[in-house]
Design a protein around this motif. Structure first.
Motif, short mmCIF file in Angstrom:
data_model
loop_
_atom_site.label_atom_id
_atom_site.label_comp_id
_atom_site.label_asym_id
_atom_site.label_seq_id
_atom_site.Cartn_x
_atom_site.Cartn_y
_atom_site.Cartn_z
N ARG A 48 -54.27 -161.27 9.12
CA ARG A 48 -53.52 -160.45 10.09
C ARG A 48 -53.20 -159.09 9.49
O ARG A 48 -52.67 -159.01 8.38
N VAL A 49 -53.51 -158.03 10.24
CA VAL A 49 -53.20 -156.66 9.83
C VAL A 49 -52.57 -155.93 11.01
O VAL A 49 -53.05 -156.06 12.15
N ILE A 50 -51.49 -155.20 10.75
CA ILE A 50 -50.81 -154.40 11.76
C ILE A 50 -51.27 -152.96 11.64
O ILE A 50 -51.22 -152.39 10.54
N CYS A 51 -51.72 -152.35 12.74
CA CYS A 51 -52.27 -151.00 12.71
C CYS A 51 -51.56 -150.09 13.69
O CYS A 51 -50.88 -150.56 14.61
N GLN A 52 -51.75 -148.77 13.52
CA GLN A 52 -51.23 -147.81 14.48
C GLN A 52 -51.97 -147.96 15.81
O GLN A 52 -53.08 -148.49 15.87
N LYS A 53 -51.36 -147.45 16.86
CA LYS A 53 -52.00 -147.46 18.17
C LYS A 53 -53.31 -146.68 18.13
O LYS A 53 -53.42 -145.67 17.44
N ASP A 54 -54.30 -147.14 18.87
CA ASP A 54 -55.61 -146.49 18.99
C ASP A 54 -56.43 -146.54 17.71
O ASP A 54 -57.46 -145.86 17.61
N ALA A 55 -56.03 -147.32 16.70
CA ALA A 55 -56.77 -147.34 15.44
C ALA A 55 -58.04 -148.18 15.52
O ALA A 55 -59.02 -147.90 14.83
N PHE A 56 -58.05 -149.20 16.37
CA PHE A 56 -59.18 -150.14 16.39
C PHE A 56 -60.47 -149.45 16.80
O PHE A 56 -60.50 -148.67 17.76
N LEU A 57 -61.56 -149.76 16.07
CA LEU A 57 -62.88 -149.22 16.38
C LEU A 57 -63.83 -150.32 16.84
O LEU A 57 -64.37 -150.27 17.94
N CYS A 58 -64.03 -151.35 16.01
CA CYS A 58 -64.89 -152.46 16.36
C CYS A 58 -64.58 -153.63 15.43
O CYS A 58 -63.85 -153.48 14.45
N ALA A 59 -65.17 -154.80 15.73
CA ALA A 59 -64.91 -155.99 14.92
C ALA A 59 -65.98 -157.03 15.19
O ALA A 59 -66.74 -156.95 16.16
#
Length: 264
Positions: free
Chosen positions: A113-124
């Motif tokens: 589990r990782v907590i990120c800033q908003k809009d940070a996700f790119l792909c997975a």
């Protein structure tokens, strides 16, 4: 053994990076629609509701609730999957939306589990759940700004996030505290404690250009930090694009306007 799809990758570029994901037959990557750059023939695209993870159970209502929460962090209800339906390995590439760095997160190594800033996700890799993380403390809720509602990546596969400017990784020891501008946080592992602290002193309140609140991150855990939050970059572009004359950015000063025929 991973439950999520196990993908290979490489990150290419310096200031404007993209990630190349290598898929074995029947392996799938998932991404926001706007992240796609290019792909080999033999990869099948499909729009899905939510992120396609196993955590979106409970029928239609459960999927609707899980996907709907993502609207709060600026993400879409729908995502796109990229599946290798051909023979042999195939590659699909996803590009960062602004200058900065792409960070590869192996969730299996990072506690799932990782907590990120908003809009940070790119792909997975398919199977990684992309949700939201509410910061429940009162101080965080009132003054956290960019850090109040954050993105949550869960699973045991690879996930990729993007950040602005240069990115540094900081490993916090138990009890170690890092004080940081809220916008400079890219993400942190789940065991890091996050809160907002007030900067005391009248001089800071009146003259402190960085604002009067900052985030505190307490270890143990890993933190990723960016030098140029997109909000800061956008504010500067807006500032200079609306009322700043070109002499402020010219070695010729006001003479630059005269040479261009702009007058005073």
């Amino acid at each position: 053994m991973r439950n999520n799809h196990e993908i290979d990758y490489r990150i290419i570029g310096e200031e404007m990076q993209y990630v190349e994901v290598e898929l074995d037959p029947q392996e799938t990557a998932v991404a926001e629609a706007g992240a796609f750059m290019m792909m080999d023939d033999g990869i099948q695209m499909e729009t899905i509701f939510g992120d396609g993870s196993q955590q979106q159970g409970g029928g239609l209502l459960g999927k609707l609730f899980s996907a709907g929460k993502r609207l709060l962090v600026g993400e879409s209800l729908f995502m796109t999957t990229y599946t290798n339906v051909g023979q042999g390995k195939k590659r699909v590439c996803f590009a960062s939306p602004y200058p900065g760095k792409i960070i590869a997160l192996d969730l299996q190594r990072l506690g799932g589990r990782v907590i990120c800033q908003k809009d940070a996700f790119l792909c997975a890799a398919k199977g990684v759940a992309i949700g939201i993380e509410f910061q429940k403390k009162l101080g965080t809720g009132l003054f956290g700004g960019e850090g109040f509602i954050m993105e949550k990546l869960e699973g045991d596969g690879m996930a990729f996030v993007h950040a602005g400017g240069h990115v540094t990784e900081r490993i916090l020891q138990p009890g170690e505290v890092l004080k940081i501008d809220t916008g400079c946080i890219v993400g942190f592992t789940a065991n890091v404690q996050y809160d907002i602290q007030f900067i005391g002193g009248i001089k800071n309140t009146i003259f402190g250009g960085e604002g009067v609140f900052f985030a505190t991150l307490r270890g143990p855990g890993t933190v990723w930090i960016q030098t140029l939050p997109i909000s800061r970059l956008a504010a500067r572009i807006l500032q200079y694009g609306t009322y700043k004359k070109k002499e402020e950015g010219s070695v010729l000063g006001g003479l630059g306007n005269l040479l261009d025929g702009d007058g005073w």
